[in-house]
Write a protein that holds these residues in place. Structure first.
Motif, PDB file in Angstrom:
ATOM      1  N   VAL A   1       0.855  -1.181   0.000  1.00  0.00           N
ATOM      2  CA  VAL A   1       0.000   0.000   0.000  1.00  0.00           C
ATOM      3  C   VAL A   1       0.898   1.240   0.000  1.00  0.00           C
ATOM      4  O   VAL A   1       1.728   1.407   0.898  1.00  0.00           O
ATOM      5  CB  VAL A   1      -0.927   0.025   1.229  1.00  0.00           C
ATOM      6  CG1 VAL A   1      -1.780   1.294   1.229  1.00  0.00           C
ATOM      7  CG2 VAL A   1      -1.805  -1.217   1.260  1.00  0.00           C
ATOM      8  N   GLU A   2       0.726   2.088  -0.986  1.00  0.00           N
ATOM      9  CA  GLU A   2       1.491   3.329  -1.067  1.00  0.00           C
ATOM     10  C   GLU A   2       0.535   4.511  -0.954  1.00  0.00           C
ATOM     11  O   GLU A   2      -0.478   4.565  -1.660  1.00  0.00           O
ATOM     12  CB  GLU A   2       2.257   3.410  -2.386  1.00  0.00           C
ATOM     13  CG  GLU A   2       3.321   2.346  -2.544  1.00  0.00           C
ATOM     14  CD  GLU A   2       4.039   2.479  -3.871  1.00  0.00           C
ATOM     15  OE1 GLU A   2       4.963   3.303  -3.983  1.00  0.00           O
ATOM     16  OE2 GLU A   2       3.647   1.751  -4.812  1.00  0.00           O
ATOM     17  N   LEU A   3       0.884   5.426  -0.083  1.00  0.00           N
ATOM     18  CA  LEU A   3       0.039   6.601   0.152  1.00  0.00           C
ATOM     19  C   LEU A   3       0.824   7.870  -0.139  1.00  0.00           C
ATOM     20  O   LEU A   3       1.917   8.074   0.396  1.00  0.00           O
ATOM     21  CB  LEU A   3      -0.438   6.617   1.608  1.00  0.00           C
ATOM     22  CG  LEU A   3      -1.193   5.382   2.112  1.00  0.00           C
ATOM     23  CD1 LEU A   3      -1.497   5.522   3.590  1.00  0.00           C
ATOM     24  CD2 LEU A   3      -2.479   5.178   1.312  1.00  0.00           C
ATOM     25  N   TYR A   4       0.260   8.708  -0.996  1.00  0.00           N
ATOM     26  CA  TYR A   4       0.837  10.017  -1.298  1.00  0.00           C
ATOM     27  C   TYR A   4       0.027  11.061  -0.545  1.00  0.00           C
ATOM     28  O   TYR A   4      -1.189  11.205  -0.778  1.00  0.00           O
ATOM     29  CB  TYR A   4       0.800  10.289  -2.800  1.00  0.00           C
ATOM     30  CG  TYR A   4       1.769   9.454  -3.597  1.00  0.00           C
ATOM     31  CD1 TYR A   4       3.019   9.956  -3.963  1.00  0.00           C
ATOM     32  CD2 TYR A   4       1.457   8.151  -3.978  1.00  0.00           C
ATOM     33  CE1 TYR A   4       3.918   9.185  -4.689  1.00  0.00           C
ATOM     34  CE2 TYR A   4       2.345   7.367  -4.702  1.00  0.00           C
ATOM     35  CZ  TYR A   4       3.578   7.900  -5.049  1.00  0.00           C
ATOM     36  OH  TYR A   4       4.469   7.133  -5.766  1.00  0.00           O
ATOM     37  N   VAL A   5       0.689  11.762   0.360  1.00  0.00           N
ATOM     38  CA  VAL A   5      -0.031  12.699   1.223  1.00  0.00           C
ATOM     39  C   VAL A   5       0.733  14.015   1.342  1.00  0.00           C
ATOM     40  O   VAL A   5       1.945  14.078   1.144  1.00  0.00           O
ATOM     41  CB  VAL A   5      -0.238  12.109   2.638  1.00  0.00           C
ATOM     42  CG1 VAL A   5      -1.000  10.801   2.565  1.00  0.00           C
ATOM     43  CG2 VAL A   5       1.091  11.923   3.358  1.00  0.00           C
TER      44      VAL A   5
ATOM     45  N   VAL B   1       2.924  -0.874   4.279  1.00  0.00           N
ATOM     46  CA  VAL B   1       2.502   0.493   3.976  1.00  0.00           C
ATOM     47  C   VAL B   1       3.725   1.384   3.778  1.00  0.00           C
ATOM     48  O   VAL B   1       4.644   1.383   4.600  1.00  0.00           O
ATOM     49  CB  VAL B   1       1.604   1.060   5.086  1.00  0.00           C
ATOM     50  CG1 VAL B   1       1.180   2.490   4.751  1.00  0.00           C
ATOM     51  CG2 VAL B   1       0.370   0.178   5.275  1.00  0.00           C
ATOM     52  N   ILE B   2       3.714   2.116   2.688  1.00  0.00           N
ATOM     53  CA  ILE B   2       4.792   3.043   2.355  1.00  0.00           C
ATOM     54  C   ILE B   2       4.195   4.436   2.177  1.00  0.00           C
ATOM     55  O   ILE B   2       3.208   4.609   1.445  1.00  0.00           O
ATOM     56  CB  ILE B   2       5.524   2.619   1.075  1.00  0.00           C
ATOM     57  CG1 ILE B   2       6.171   1.247   1.285  1.00  0.00           C
ATOM     58  CG2 ILE B   2       6.579   3.648   0.672  1.00  0.00           C
ATOM     59  CD1 ILE B   2       6.734   0.643   0.019  1.00  0.00           C
ATOM     60  N   LEU B   3       4.787   5.397   2.829  1.00  0.00           N
ATOM     61  CA  LEU B   3       4.298   6.779   2.774  1.00  0.00           C
ATOM     62  C   LEU B   3       5.200   7.612   1.873  1.00  0.00           C
ATOM     63  O   LEU B   3       6.429   7.544   1.960  1.00  0.00           O
ATOM     64  CB  LEU B   3       4.285   7.378   4.179  1.00  0.00           C
ATOM     65  CG  LEU B   3       3.566   8.719   4.344  1.00  0.00           C
ATOM     66  CD1 LEU B   3       2.069   8.544   4.187  1.00  0.00           C
ATOM     67  CD2 LEU B   3       3.884   9.311   5.724  1.00  0.00           C
ATOM     68  N   HIS B   4       4.563   8.400   0.995  1.00  0.00           N
ATOM     69  CA  HIS B   4       5.278   9.352   0.147  1.00  0.00           C
ATOM     70  C   HIS B   4       4.830  10.761   0.555  1.00  0.00           C
ATOM     71  O   HIS B   4       3.789  11.245   0.090  1.00  0.00           O
ATOM     72  CB  HIS B   4       4.959   9.117  -1.333  1.00  0.00           C
ATOM     73  CG  HIS B   4       5.335   7.760  -1.833  1.00  0.00           C
ATOM     74  ND1 HIS B   4       6.559   7.490  -2.402  1.00  0.00           N
ATOM     75  CD2 HIS B   4       4.643   6.592  -1.855  1.00  0.00           C
ATOM     76  CE1 HIS B   4       6.611   6.209  -2.762  1.00  0.00           C
ATOM     77  NE2 HIS B   4       5.463   5.648  -2.431  1.00  0.00           N
TER      78      HIS B   4
ATOM     79  N   THR C   1      -3.571  10.183  -2.491  1.00  0.00           N
ATOM     80  CA  THR C   1      -3.635   9.222  -3.587  1.00  0.00           C
ATOM     81  C   THR C   1      -3.085   7.903  -3.067  1.00  0.00           C
ATOM     82  O   THR C   1      -2.044   7.886  -2.406  1.00  0.00           O
ATOM     83  CB  THR C   1      -2.812   9.697  -4.793  1.00  0.00           C
ATOM     84  OG1 THR C   1      -3.411  10.876  -5.334  1.00  0.00           O
ATOM     85  CG2 THR C   1      -2.782   8.627  -5.884  1.00  0.00           C
ATOM     86  N   ALA C   2      -3.794   6.819  -3.369  1.00  0.00           N
ATOM     87  CA  ALA C   2      -3.410   5.508  -2.850  1.00  0.00           C
ATOM     88  C   ALA C   2      -3.198   4.510  -3.986  1.00  0.00           C
ATOM     89  O   ALA C   2      -3.906   4.524  -4.995  1.00  0.00           O
ATOM     90  CB  ALA C   2      -4.482   4.986  -1.890  1.00  0.00           C
ATOM     91  N   PHE C   3      -2.189   3.656  -3.806  1.00  0.00           N
ATOM     92  CA  PHE C   3      -1.917   2.553  -4.718  1.00  0.00           C
ATOM     93  C   PHE C   3      -1.850   1.261  -3.904  1.00  0.00           C
ATOM     94  O   PHE C   3      -1.320   1.253  -2.787  1.00  0.00           O
ATOM     95  CB  PHE C   3      -0.568   2.733  -5.427  1.00  0.00           C
ATOM     96  CG  PHE C   3      -0.539   3.815  -6.473  1.00  0.00           C
ATOM     97  CD1 PHE C   3      -0.653   3.505  -7.824  1.00  0.00           C
ATOM     98  CD2 PHE C   3      -0.368   5.148  -6.113  1.00  0.00           C
ATOM     99  CE1 PHE C   3      -0.615   4.500  -8.795  1.00  0.00           C
ATOM    100  CE2 PHE C   3      -0.320   6.146  -7.080  1.00  0.00           C
ATOM    101  CZ  PHE C   3      -0.450   5.820  -8.418  1.00  0.00           C
TER     102      PHE C   3
END
Length: 238
Positions: A81-85, A114-117, A214-216
């Protein structure tokens, strides 16, 4: 003076004038070429400088491959799960408050990594580039092993758009409140990762980011809702 002599003299004057005009024309051409070379050289120099500047960006020690993501937890989970915040983004705060508990459960169960950008697309929404400063502080929190707790605390104290944003001393206090040390404080005060945030933001743009959150899930973009997130992770895990 005979008419023949006058004619010869006139021709000489004309030829001299034409010669001067030709020299002027050639000089203008040389100057234009030289100017073009200078402009091209300037662009090349700027490109080299820009490239060198970007390569000098200091990257958080735990950053993921490519150096543009921060691991939150759940390493080895079947679903990535990648989150762009953006920490100035109200919608990001709402998503974190809604999806945070679900993500924590998924990470604890080994279902999702989970990976945060942390990007900075809302710097103009504050007078102090808060988005960049908060994302840089998140990099410092990642070094200290408290990214998840720190991100949650940042959202809980999210400043209103159009204001100054939180000052660095408050960003540091939030870190202390979640158990981060003086090393974290020095990282924030020294602006260690301020040059890293533009790199993350540029990489997000190249991926097609149009807004936050935005989530992937496993490299496929999903709607930024708890329902879509749960369905996508369940589909990946089986």
């Amino acid at each position: 003076m005979s008419s023949r002599a006058k004619s010869k003299q006139a021709n000489q004057v004309v030829r001299a004038q034409l010669a001067r005009e030709d020299r002027k024309r050639r000089l203008r051409i040389v100057m234009l070429i030289a100017g073009a070379v200078i402009v091209v050289a300037g662009f090349i120099g700027w490109g080299v400088w820009s490239s060198q500047k970007s390569t000098k960006a200091t990257t958080p020690v735990n950053a993921t491959a490519g150096g543009v993501g921060l691991p939150v937890g759940g390493a080895g989970g079947k679903a990535k799960v990648e989150l762009y915040v953006d920490f100035m983004c109200p919608a990001c705060k709402a998503f974190e408050q809604a999806a945070g508990p679900t993500l924590n459960e998924m990470m604890a169960a080994g279902r999702a990594e989970v990976i945060l950008h942390p990007v900075a697309i809302l710097d103009d929404a504050s007078t102090t580039n808060y988005s960049t400063r908060a994302s840089a502080a998140a990099g410092c929190a990642s070094d200290g092993g408290k990214l998840n707790e720190y991100a949650t605390a940042l959202y809980a104290q999210q400043p209103p758009e159009g204001g100054d944003g939180l000052p660095d001393d408050q960003l540091i206090q939030i870190g202390r409140d979640v158990g981060l040390s003086d090393t974290f404080a020095q990282c924030v005060t020294g602006g260690t990762y301020l040059t890293w945030v533009p790199k993350v933001t540029a990489a997000a743009s190249e991926r097609g980011l149009r807004g936050t959150p935005t989530a992937f899930v496993n490299d496929k973009q999903i709607e930024s809702t708890v329902e879509a997130l749960t369905a996508a992770v369940n589909g990946a895990v089986g």
